[in-house]
Design an enzyme around this catalytic site. Structure first.
Site, PDB file in Angstrom:
ATOM      1  N   ASP A  34      59.114  75.034  61.313  1.00 22.81           N
ATOM      2  CA  ASP A  34      58.610  74.619  62.617  1.00 22.81           C
ATOM      3  C   ASP A  34      59.435  75.347  63.681  1.00 22.81           C
ATOM      4  OD1 ASP A  34      57.191  73.407  64.640  1.00 22.81           O
ATOM      5  OD2 ASP A  34      57.450  71.369  63.888  1.00 22.81           O
TER       6      ASP A  34
HETATM    7  C1  NOJ Z   1      56.265  72.268  67.142  1.00 20.91           C
HETATM    8  C2  NOJ Z   1      55.391  71.227  66.491  1.00 20.91           C
HETATM    9  O1  NOJ Z   1      56.185  70.294  65.805  1.00 20.91           O
HETATM   10  C3  NOJ Z   1      54.383  71.798  65.521  1.00 20.91           C
HETATM   11  O2  NOJ Z   1      53.514  70.778  65.147  1.00 20.91           O
HETATM   12  C4  NOJ Z   1      53.653  72.952  66.120  1.00 20.91           C
HETATM   13  O3  NOJ Z   1      52.704  73.450  65.213  1.00 20.91           O
HETATM   14  C5  NOJ Z   1      54.646  74.017  66.528  1.00 20.91           C
HETATM   15  N1  NOJ Z   1      55.553  73.459  67.517  1.00 20.91           N
HETATM   16  C6  NOJ Z   1      53.980  75.260  67.094  1.00 20.91           C
HETATM   17  O4  NOJ Z   1      53.463  75.022  68.334  1.00 20.91           O
END
Ligand code: NOJ
Length: 751
Positions: free
Chosen positions: A295
């Site tokens: 993430d």
């Molecule tokens: C952080 C989030 O937790 C995740 O769900 C998301 O896909 C990513 N950012 C990318 O934007």
């Protein structure tokens, strides 16, 4: 719908097969899929330098505001040109993505295309109801319709890969990300996860209207302590496997191309450094052949967790644990070479990660067709997509309460007042509206006006969504007094839920409850419509409101979808995918809890309860009313004894449930089947959902719904770290009904 069709649908929808069989099928499917692309990937790998390999494992974000060549985008382009970049997120648009892709394909040494990822969570242009709402439909076809529209719009705009479906089971309505998932139940979440994955991916990822899915966030992210986003999760192996993992296993079995690691720790080990979950369970036990993406800066965040010493250490831990691609932080591409030289990461593991990424690029057809057809780009929400969103919105709504049959609003009436901060608000898209935000959602006022025919429609905002100013309440009351009936539209702004949007008080914000009470004092009939991204505690005003419709954040066609339900063009049939608490102090509250040694007993002061609250939720999981009435009858069992051995071999227990529409309107009921293993080597939930079927019945019509319970339904995971699924002999109670409380009970004995 006729009986035969119901039966067929039930059988098709059933999970079927043992856990072992599911693993085996997954492995075979993945192997067949991968072998087609693996040789091309291996061939390419042999020609790649270490820098190029590390580059494939790097994902960077595009900044839509600065455009090509500006700010951080210059770095993105430079890396693409040098062959040191595998993926970019947050870029979309056919021309934009093609321009960047051209740099990678035409200017880098090996011409490996980039994969473009984007958060298409509940719509790209055409926003659908938030995923929590979709789960409330108890109809995975709703999620499929979102996924199909999303994939088509996204891919035509150059997006190959969506960071969805989100499938974090959670018991925490304080956690804003509850809006993005399917609620508190692992079985419901698993059904939605699998279907939505298929909906995005279709049968051919190279198709112009499909995108790769990403099962996220792996794993147990929904267990955040206190419901505060990113917070610690401490979880036993059995809870991990019985509660948090099932949706992921179902998504992987459905072919999910990628999985995203989670920000949280799992029993002290961050999701990004967790070899047990990423490698042992996901890649070894489930034989997941796709790739794991970290993430956003999650790999580097292991330093702040206190798990990694520095960037190099974070890179080592992540790759060794099973992360294949790093999102935004650059620890692996910065330090991979030195880690290899020092023997701290293994070259075979590096090649494995790169091969996983390359295989998906082959599957997506990117080597053969790296560019998207700019003439075929979908520029905004098309009418059929809007229609699908509107239908999904209405199908997801839950009628919480309807005293004196206030709803549906019956024509003819002379006048209707639509009041409240969300009455004429386009803020109905929900948390991950993305690019679709630029198209305003249809407001409730617009929807009501379009549906109300000749009736006079009055409007007053009354109060703001937040703040203490009640000075507009008088105007709303005047509108209500002057009208035959009033609709009060209250709730949460979209930015009250989603990532990093946790709340400690989950009541209606501001002075909205006062507005409801003031309208109630007029003595005129009214209904409350809730638009929100999480379960709310509504006990403070619930008694004052004769009717309450939970509309969630319903998406771009929200106002029309709400009007469809208010006026009865659609008879609501949704059910709560999560318990509604009486107060935040009760949290976590969920239907599938275990019993204590002193379960609540009103006659025993030393049983488990709160002094200052009635026991149980305000509304239970599975609750939802209709404009008609249903009778879910006593179930008939195919047999009431079955051996564990037979279940292990694929045997089933058939459960037949009669359901009758006893009212005078056509409508939908969700027949629900719960199971309770009375005595087990690990204490079992008092109920767990193991089957549901949403049926449409004409007034007076009767049908039979059939469920086939398998070993997977009767068994559970133990605490053994290597993963042990057991089915134990003994009595198992089955409950069938139309919510998670009450219903008919029958017992099956496992021998
Ligand atoms: C952080 C989030 O937790 C995740 O769900 C998301 O896909 C990513 N950012 C990318 O934007």
């Amino acid at each position: 719908m006729g009986k035969a069709e119901l039966t067929r649908r039930t059988m098709l929808a059933g999970m079927g097969g043992s856990v072992a069989a599911t693993f085996a099928a997954t492995g075979i499917a993945a192997a067949a899929e991968d072998s087609v692309h693996d040789s091309r990937a291996q061939d390419l790998l042999r020609r790649m330098t270490t820098e190029e390999k590390l580059g494939q494992l790097q994902q960077l974000t595009w900044n839509g505001d600065t455009g090509p060549g500006g700010g951080q985008n210059a770095e993105v382009e430079r890396r693409a040109r040098d062959g040191r970049l595998g993926s970019v997120l947050n870029i979309y648009g056919a021309a934009n993505t093609n321009a960047l892709q051209r740099i990678a394909v035409e200017e880098s040494r090996l011409g490996i295309p980039l994969i473009f990822g984007f958060d298409i969570i509940h719509g790209f242009w055409t926003t659908f109801p938030i995923p929590l709402a979709q789960a409330a439909s108890f109809d995975p076809a709703v999620a499929v319709s979102d996924a199909a529209v999303s994939a088509k719009e996204g891919r035509s705009n150059g997006v190959h890969w969506t960071f969805a479906p989100m499938m974090d089971v959670t018991r925490e309505p304080r956690w804003g990300r509850i809006a993005e998932g399917s609620g508190e139940d692992p079985y419901l979440a698993a059904r939605f996860a699998a279907e939505k994955t298929r909906g995005y991916q279709g049968s051919d990822l190279a198709a112009a209207d499909r995108v790769a899915a990403c099962a996220k966030h792996f794993v147990a992210y929904g267990g955040a302590e206190g419901g505060r986003d990113y917070n610690t999760v401490d979880v036993s192996e059995s809870r991990l496997r019985n509660l948090y993992l099932p949706p992921f296993q179902a998504a992987v079995a459905a072919g999910a191309a990628t999985v995203m690691a989670s920000f949280n720790t799992v029993s002290g080990v961050p999701g990004h450094g967790n070899a047990h979950t990423l490698t042992e369970i996901l890649k070894r036990q489930w034989r997941f052949g796709g790739f794991v993406v970290g993430d956003y800066t999650g790999v580097r965040e292991m330093i702040k967790h206190g798990f990694a010493e520095d960037d190099a250490d974070a890179a080592r831990l992540a790759l060794n644990a099973g992360v294949d691609m790093e999102m935004v932080s650059t620890t692996l591409s910065d330090h991979g070479r030195e880690l290899l030289a020092a023997g701290r990461i293994n070259p075979r593991r590096l090649d494995d990660a790169v091969a996983r990424v390359l295989r998906l690029k082959f599957r997506l057809g990117l080597f053969d067709r790296p560019y998207v057809d700019e003439k075929a780009e979908i520029p905004g929400p098309a009418d059929p997509a809007r229609a699908a969103s509107r239908a999904a919105g209405a199908r997801s709504m839950v009628l919480l309460k309807n005293d004196r049959a206030v709803l549906p609003l019956r024509r003819p009436f002379g006048s209707i007042a639509v009041v409240g901060p969300f009455a004429d608000s386009p803020d109905l898209h929900g948390t991950w509206a993305g690019p679709g935000k630029k198209f305003p959602a249809v407001t409730v006022l617009q929807g009501v006006r379009a549906a109300a025919g000749q009736a006079v429609v009055r409007h007053a905002r009354g109060v703001d969504p937040e703040g203490k100013d009640g000075s507009g309440i008088g105007e709303a009351v005047a509108a209500a007094r002057a009208s035959d009936v009033t609709v009060v539209v209250v709730g949460e702004p979209s930015n009250f839920s989603g990532e990093a949007k946790s709340r400690s008080d989950i009541g209606l914000p501001g002075v909205q409850p006062e507005l409801i009470r003031a309208i109630a004092r007029t003595g005129k009939p009214f209904a409350v419509v809730l638009v929100n991204g999480r379960p709310l505690s509504i006990g403070g005003w619930l008694d004052a409101a004769p009717a309450v419709l939970e509309a969630w954040h319903p998406g771009i066609e929200g106002g029309n979808a709400i009007a469809d339900v208010l006026f009865g063009a659609v008879n609501p049939g949704g059910k709560l995918p999560v318990s509604f608490p009486r107060a935040a102090g009760q949290l976590p509250i969920h239907y599938n809890h275990e019993n204590t040694g002193r379960p609540y007993d009103p006659n025993d002061p030393y049983s488990s309860y709160y002094l200052d609250l009635p026991n149980g939720p305000q509304f239970p999981f599975g609750h939802g009313l209709s404009y008609t009435t249903f009778d879910v009858g006593a179930p008939a069992l195919g047999r009431d004894r079955v051996s564990v051995r037979e279940l292990r071999g694929g045997g089933t227990v058939e459960v037949r449930v009669p359901v009758t529409n006893t009212g005078d309107r056509d409508g939908d009921e969700v027949v629900q089947l719960y199971l309770h293993d009375r005595v087990a080597s690990i204490v079992q939930p008092v109920r767990k959902l193991r089957g549901f079927q949403r049926v449409t019945l004409r007034a007076g019509e009767r049908a039979e719904v059939r469920f086939a319970l398998t070993g997977e339904d009767f068994g559970f995971w133990t605490n053994r770290p290597e993963g042990e699924f057991v089915i134990e002999p003994g009595a198992v109670d089955l409950y069938v009904g139309n919510n998670s409380e009450g219903g008919h009970k029958v017992t099956v004995t496992l021998t």
